[in-house]
Structures are given as C-alpha cells and as structure tokens.
Design a protein around this motif. Structure first.
Motif, PDB file in Angstrom:
ATOM      1  N   GLN A 127      56.831  51.197  50.614  1.00 13.27           N
ATOM      2  CA  GLN A 127      58.122  51.899  51.015  1.00 13.27           C
ATOM      3  C   GLN A 127      58.856  51.139  52.139  1.00 13.27           C
ATOM      4  N   GLY A 128      60.176  51.298  52.290  1.00 12.38           N
ATOM      5  CA  GLY A 128      60.922  50.654  53.250  1.00 12.38           C
ATOM      6  C   GLY A 128      61.215  49.147  52.815  1.00 12.38           C
ATOM      7  N   ARG A 129      60.820  48.851  51.765  1.00 15.33           N
ATOM      8  CA  ARG A 129      60.983  47.294  51.241  1.00 15.33           C
ATOM      9  C   ARG A 129      62.380  47.210  50.515  1.00 15.33           C
ATOM     10  N   LEU A 130      63.570  47.706  50.899  1.00 14.89           N
ATOM     11  CA  LEU A 130      64.822  47.726  50.058  1.00 14.89           C
ATOM     12  C   LEU A 130      65.412  46.644  49.613  1.00 14.89           C
ATOM     13  N   PHE A 131      65.323  45.478  50.675  1.00 12.08           N
ATOM     14  CA  PHE A 131      66.006  44.300  50.408  1.00 12.08           C
ATOM     15  C   PHE A 131      64.986  43.683  49.309  1.00 12.08           C
ATOM     16  N   ALA A 132      63.679  43.572  49.635  1.00 11.79           N
ATOM     17  CA  ALA A 132      62.714  43.041  48.276  1.00 11.79           C
ATOM     18  C   ALA A 132      62.710  43.743  47.022  1.00 11.79           C
ATOM     19  N   ALA A 133      62.833  44.964  47.018  1.00 13.79           N
ATOM     20  CA  ALA A 133      62.998  45.720  45.936  1.00 13.79           C
ATOM     21  C   ALA A 133      64.075  45.379  45.128  1.00 13.79           C
ATOM     22  N   LEU A 134      65.283  45.089  45.804  1.00 16.38           N
ATOM     23  CA  LEU A 134      66.626  44.733  45.340  1.00 16.38           C
ATOM     24  C   LEU A 134      66.549  43.510  44.649  1.00 16.38           C
ATOM     25  N   VAL A 135      65.911  42.474  45.306  1.00 18.62           N
ATOM     26  CA  VAL A 135      65.705  41.131  44.693  1.00 18.62           C
ATOM     27  C   VAL A 135      64.588  41.328  43.348  1.00 18.62           C
ATOM     28  N   VAL A 136      63.733  42.133  43.474  1.00 12.61           N
ATOM     29  CA  VAL A 136      62.728  42.072  42.546  1.00 12.61           C
ATOM     30  C   VAL A 136      63.400  42.605  41.147  1.00 12.61           C
ATOM     31  N   THR A 137      64.459  43.604  41.332  1.00 15.41           N
ATOM     32  CA  THR A 137      64.789  44.346  40.253  1.00 15.41           C
ATOM     33  C   THR A 137      65.956  43.226  39.641  1.00 15.41           C
ATOM     34  N   MET A 138      66.508  42.383  40.467  1.00 17.20           N
ATOM     35  CA  MET A 138      67.436  41.393  39.940  1.00 17.20           C
ATOM     36  C   MET A 138      66.872  40.514  39.085  1.00 17.20           C
ATOM     37  N   GLY A 139      65.825  40.076  39.455  1.00 19.04           N
ATOM     38  CA  GLY A 139      64.833  39.134  38.930  1.00 19.04           C
ATOM     39  C   GLY A 139      64.293  39.847  37.362  1.00 19.04           C
ATOM     40  N   VAL A 140      63.976  41.134  37.604  1.00 15.24           N
ATOM     41  CA  VAL A 140      63.586  41.753  36.389  1.00 15.24           C
ATOM     42  C   VAL A 140      64.637  41.863  35.261  1.00 15.24           C
ATOM     43  N   ALA A 141      66.027  42.050  35.860  1.00 17.28           N
ATOM     44  CA  ALA A 141      67.002  41.910  34.867  1.00 17.28           C
ATOM     45  C   ALA A 141      67.309  40.689  34.158  1.00 17.28           C
ATOM     46  N   LEU A 142      67.072  39.615  35.137  1.00 19.85           N
ATOM     47  CA  LEU A 142      67.219  38.402  34.257  1.00 19.85           C
ATOM     48  C   LEU A 142      66.133  38.228  33.254  1.00 19.85           C
ATOM     49  N   ILE A 143      64.880  38.600  33.532  1.00 20.09           N
ATOM     50  CA  ILE A 143      63.708  38.439  32.643  1.00 20.09           C
ATOM     51  C   ILE A 143      63.943  39.151  31.520  1.00 20.09           C
ATOM     52  N   ALA A 144      64.549  40.406  31.521  1.00 17.59           N
ATOM     53  CA  ALA A 144      64.882  41.257  30.343  1.00 17.59           C
ATOM     54  C   ALA A 144      65.951  40.488  29.537  1.00 17.59           C
ATOM     55  N   GLU A 145      66.938  39.914  30.149  1.00 20.39           N
ATOM     56  CA  GLU A 145      67.996  39.556  29.403  1.00 20.39           C
ATOM     57  C   GLU A 145      67.110  38.225  28.708  1.00 20.39           C
TER      58      GLU A 145
END
Length: 289
Positions: A88-106
């Motif tokens: 919990q509370g890792r907003l910035f880390a989660a944001l970066v991770v989801t951006m990385g997941v987006a690039l991997i998915a593409e």
C-alpha cells in the motif's frame, strides 16, 4: 443545423468512450490507489483476442465478450504478480510499473499479431435518419451501451452491498478491514470492473479507427483529461469529463481546425484546473504538515 447534430452525436459517442475508460481508471484508483496506465494496452490485448475469435468464425458479440474476459484476466494477473507485492501507498512505484506493463503488452501484441493496422468489425452497420442527417448506427449503439454500462455501475455502487463495500474501501481500507471487509477481495473486484469497462470502451472505439498495438493511446490520454476535468476521485466527474472532452474535441475539429482538436481540449482542461484544481466534481483534500 444538420451538420451540428451530426457533430454533436459524434462528440457524445466519443465522449462516452472516454467516459467509460475514465470510469474504469477512477474505480481502480479509488479502490487501490493505483493509476493504471496499463489499462489501454491490456484492453488492446483483448481487442486482438477478439479479432482472432472473429477470424475463426465467432460472432462479433462473442468476440467482444472474449475481449472483456481476456482483458480482465490479464489485468488481474498483472495486479497479483507485479502490483500487489509493492504494498500500500506506493503510488509512484505502481505508476511506473503499470507504464512498464503497458510497454511490455504492446511489444507482446506486436510480436504475436504484427504491427500492421487491421480493421475491426462494427457491432452494427448502417445509418439512422434524423431529419436531414444520417447518423451512423454504431455511434448510437456506442452511446446506448455506454449509458447502460454507466447506469449499471451507478446501481452497483448506490444500491448493492458489494458497492457499499467498495465505497467503504475507497474511503479507508484500514477501517473497512476492521469491520470485516476484505480489502484484497474488493481490490480484485475493482480491477476486474475497471478493466472490463476499459475493454468495453475499446470494443466500441476500434470499429471507428481500426486496430494497432498503440491504438488506445489517444483515447487513454483523453480519458485522463476527462478525469482531471471532472475530478480524479469522482466517478461521476470521470463520466461528465469524458463526455465534455468528446464534445469539445469534435466541435473544435469541425468548427476550428482538426489539427488543433487536442490543443482545444487540453487548453480548456488546463484553464478549468487553474480555477478549480480538484476538477469540476472532485473534492479538495488537506494534509496536516
């Protein structure tokens, strides 16, 4: 007048798509404090699964259901494997991770299906006459489906026990845990619902523009514009903001210049935020320092 009606309907249809996608983002954010930048890429994965089902003889509606299912399953897998371990509370880390997941998915989409644009079938064909203008039936269906989906979400959160639990977790996960509500179960439900809405929005958007690995990048950022315009913590604001963005961009493209449609929308959004930083329907928060 006929031209204005066509522009208005097209704008509402586009705004309904942005509103659906924005609603999915806000539901995930309120329940888990994660700004899910991967939503669009995961929904695109669902779109490619849908076109694969369709190419193998499945009906368009079956493909749409398949797209929603694939998106939800992929999103829940992402949450359990790479988001939940952050805590919990890792907003910035989660944001970066989801951006990385987006690039991997593409990248995965490009590797499996290629990067060449593909067409995506319309759910309905033809036009509906309204006075002297022919309105695409797909646009009217988009508005209707989005309206029903938004109404069902409103019913879920306003009239059901599950919706009450989701609102309780959004207010305070720790307090909800004390009264016996499983925050993890609610988080999974929120991710499933948010991703399902994103996939539905993608299926309504793809017939208009076709299919490519990054096809949902533009509507994702317009959905974010709608969220910030309406208020980051307001589901109602996400819908209204998305509709406003859709109408504004179509009016700008039709009566100003198509090359300035995004400039028109984001300039208006920035002006609103300068006057009301929390958005039109958001609530101002305070922190003791």
């Amino acid at each position: 007048m006929d031209q204005f009606l066509l522009v208005l309907v097209s704008g509402i249809a586009s705004g309904a798509i942005y509103g659906l996608m924005g609603l999915g983002l806000v539901i995930v954010y309120r329940a888990t404090d994660v700004v899910n930048f991967a939503l669009a890429s995961l929904a695109t994965l669902g779109l490619y699964a849908a076109i694969t089902f369709h190419d193998n003889g499945a009906a368009v509606l079956v493909g749409v259901l398949g797209a929603v299912l694939v998106t939800v399953v992929a999103g829940l897998l992402v949450r359990e494997v790479v988001i939940r371990p952050l805590g919990q509370g890792r907003l910035f880390a989660a944001l970066v991770v989801t951006m990385g997941v987006a690039l991997i998915a593409e990248s995965v989409i490009g590797s499996i299906w290629g990067t060449q644009p593909k067409s995506f079938p319309s759910i309905v064909d033809g036009t509906v006459r309204a006075g002297g203008v022919a309105i695409p039936a797909q646009s009217l269906l988009t508005i209707a489906v989005a309206g029903v989906a938004m109404g069902l979400v409103a019913f879920l959160f306003g009239r059901t026990t599950t919706g009450s639990a989701m609102r309780a977790v959004a207010e305070s996960a720790d307090t909800a845990q004390v009264v016996g509500i499983s925050a993890q179960r609610i988080a999974r439900l929120a991710w499933a619902l948010g991703l399902g809405l994103g996939a539905l929005a993608a299926c309504l958007y793809a017939p208009k523009v076709g299919l490519a690995p990054a096809v949902l990048s533009a509507p994702l950022f317009r959905a974010f514009a709608g969220i910030f315009l309406g208020g980051l913590n307001s589901m109602y604001g996400a819908v209204v903001g998305g509709l406003a963005v859709g109408v504004l961009e179509n009016l700008g493209a039709s009566y100003v210049s198509a090359s300035f449609r995004d400039t028109f929308v984001f300039t208006f959004t920035v002006l609103v935020l300068l006057i009301r930083p929390q958005g039109l329907f958001g609530t101002r928060t305070f922190q003791r320092v």
